[in-house]
Design an enzyme around this catalytic site. Structure first.
Site, short mmCIF file in Angstrom:
data_model
loop_
_atom_site.label_atom_id
_atom_site.label_comp_id
_atom_site.label_asym_id
_atom_site.label_seq_id
_atom_site.Cartn_x
_atom_site.Cartn_y
_atom_site.Cartn_z
N LYS A 72 0.71 -1.08 -0.11
CA LYS A 72 -0.21 0.21 0.09
C LYS A 72 0.47 0.97 -0.14
O LYS A 72 0.47 2.48 0.12
CB LYS A 72 -1.25 0.27 0.95
CG LYS A 72 -1.59 -1.03 1.07
CD LYS A 72 -3.01 -1.19 2.56
CE LYS A 72 -3.89 -2.27 1.92
NZ LYS A 72 -4.19 -3.20 3.18
N ARG A 73 2.22 1.26 0.48
CA ARG A 73 2.85 2.26 0.41
C ARG A 73 3.12 2.87 -0.40
O ARG A 73 4.16 3.48 -0.90
CB ARG A 73 4.11 1.99 1.19
CG ARG A 73 4.60 2.84 2.53
CD ARG A 73 5.36 2.48 3.66
NE ARG A 73 4.55 0.74 3.79
CZ ARG A 73 5.88 -0.05 4.60
NH1 ARG A 73 7.09 0.36 4.98
NH2 ARG A 73 5.44 -1.05 5.09
#
Length: 462
Positions: free
Chosen positions: A240-241
């Site tokens: 997600k980063r």
RNA sequence: GGCCCGUUCGUCUAGCGGUUAGGACUCCGGCCUCUCACGCCGGCAACAGGGGUUCGAGUCCCCUACGGGUCACCA
């Protein structure tokens, strides 16, 4: 008839890895005029699968592809799974196992301590004694105890798994009676008539288990294609980063679905040197056997480049529609086509397009001090004022060509170069030293508005 | 750790025994030019390492290294 599927677990949104395998499945089905089905793998029941399905369908809609038939929810098919569990039990192909979680845990630890692979030891396989008190049993399938399980993967090639170091009698029903993943996947894929299963290669080592289920139930085994995953730009697992994981985030960032799909289809797959593919071409040319075996890294610059390409080439109506999707209405602007032509070579995303368009459509609220400082001096100020005067004296001018002709004759009669007048004019119109051609900009904003903007700017620097 | 998968420019890739190893993105030059872009031209840059097989290996085989996946009453 070729039948493919996309079978995500409900995580709440669709990410680009999922979109790519969905795209591959979709293309492969459409190429053969087959069916592309959607199934939600929600046997876990912890998350809201309705919402997740809607998120996926929204993303599908945005991308322009639809699945065939109704969405299938595994959570609604427990009766079916129960029937097959009972069938295997009756046929002696599955059995109850009364080991507790603690016992299981202990056994695993002991095995690991001895350096062995943790596995179920089959102690209840042929059990016919008295069931222990107070233990809700799980159901385990009788997997082969020796030999190899083979299949041909459409991407990786010939696969051979040694049963001894791969399999044990795995659980098909938990102690609460709910079925487990590897069991239901095989059943649903068979019942839904899947001919080609295209999925992430994290499922590669699940495949032997599923084959065990297929065989126990006498189902026909489909063709498998295990697609390597997408890595982040630095070659690590995508998380997600690494920016937008939700496909719909790309819409918000101003990407065309055409561009995202084009980018994704080329990630791990290619057709010679071709970079740009319409959906129609993808359907025509795609073949999963051409997918690369190695994982590929997500490359945002290339995506941006592809998006810019679509910005430059998509028809007006499509651009207007995409802008509307982002809440920017251009359809009633009298100079919309000229505006699009002026901006499409400059904006890489729709968001940038909107920013630039707003600078042209609305009077500048302020003027970039650096630009003013750099381009405004006594000479250019006087020239701009002079230009305004002749502009007013001349009266209405309509199109870019006439604006250009007018400026040329103005410059000739004053013996100056365009360079001196262009930037002050630009700053008057859009408030900064960057904009499309000043002539196009003039046509877009119109004569009256042009006069007003120059007057306003002249007042500002007076 | 066992098993499995993978390895061509920084990145996406072409290549399917004989190529000056091609294209695309990025980056760097130049041209165009009213700014910024676009466009055009040019440039940098790769076969993980080691053994074989072969007249000849990026292409076939083996080993090593590195990366990844998977080993649940998750999916």
């Amino acid at each position: 008839m070729r039948v493919t599927r996309f079978a995500p677990s409900p995580t709440g949104y669709l990410h680009i890895g999922g979109l790519r395998t969905a795209l591959y499945s979709y293309l492969w089905a459409k190429k053969a005029n087959g069916k592309f089905l959607l199934r939600i793998e929600d046997t876990d029941q912890k998350r809201n699968s309705r919402e997740a399905a809607e998120a996926i369908e929204e993303a599908f809609r945005w991308c322009g592809f639809e699945h065939d038939g109704e969405v299938i929810y595994q959570s609604k098919r427990f009766d079916i799974y129960k029937k097959y569990i009972q069938q295997l039990l009756d046929e002696g192909k599955a059995y109850y196992c009364y080991m507790t979680l603690e016992e299981l845990d202990e056994m695993r630890k002991a095995q690991q301590a001895k350096g062995e692979r943790p596995r179920y030891d089959g102690r209840y396989r042929d059990f016919c004694g008295e069931a222990p008190e107070g233990v809700e049993p799980v159901v385990r399938i009788k997997a082969p105890t020796s030999g190899v399980i083979e299949f041909v993967d459409g991407i990786k090639g010939e696969m051979k798994f040694n049963v001894e170091d791969m399999l044990d009698d795995f659980i098909i029903a938990r102690s609460d009676g709910t079925p487990t993943y590897n069991f239901v996947v095989a059943i649903d894929d068979a019942l839904m008539g899947l001919t080609d299963v295209i999925r992430g290669d994290d499922h590669l080592s699940n495949t032997p288990k599923q084959i065990v289920v297929y065989e126990a139930l006498g189902f026909e085994i489909p063709k498998f294609y295990h697609v390597p995953m997408i890595l982040n730009p630095s070659g690590k697992k995508l998380s997600k980063r690494d920016g937008a994981m939700d496909v719909m985030e790309y819409k918000r960032m101003g990407y065309f679905p055409e561009a995202l799909l084009n980018f994704l289809v080329r990630l791990g797959w290619s057709y010679g040197d071709q970079e740009i593919f319409t959906l129609k071409e993808m359907i025509e040319l795609f073949d999963p056997s051409d997918i690369n075996k190695a994982p590929s890294a997500y490359n945002p610059e290339k995506l941006l480049w592809i998006n810019a390409y679509y910005m430059k080439t998509l028809p007006y109506e499509r651009i207007i529609e995409a802008l509307k999707d982002l809440g920017f209405e251009l359809s009633d602007h009298p100079k919309r086509e000229l505006l699009i032509d002026a901006l499409r070579e400059r904006a890489k995303t729709l968001v940038e397009f909107i920013e630039m368009a707003n600078k042209i459509i609305h009077k500048p609220e302020s003027y970039d001090p650096k630009a003013v400082d750099k381009f405004i001096n006594e000479e250019s100020k006087a020239l701009l004022a002079e230009y305004l005067k002749s502009l007013k004296a001349h009266g209405e001018i309509g199109d870019a060509e006439s604006f250009e002709a007018f400026i040329k004759s103005f410059l000739d009669s004053h013996g100056v170069k365009l360079k001196i007048l262009a930037q002050p004019l630009r700053i008057s119109m859009v408030g900064s030293s960057v904009s499309p051609s000043i002539y196009d900009t003039m046509e877009i904003i119109g004569y009256g508005e042009l006069v007003e903007r120059i007057e306003k700017f002249l007042k500002h620097i007076a």
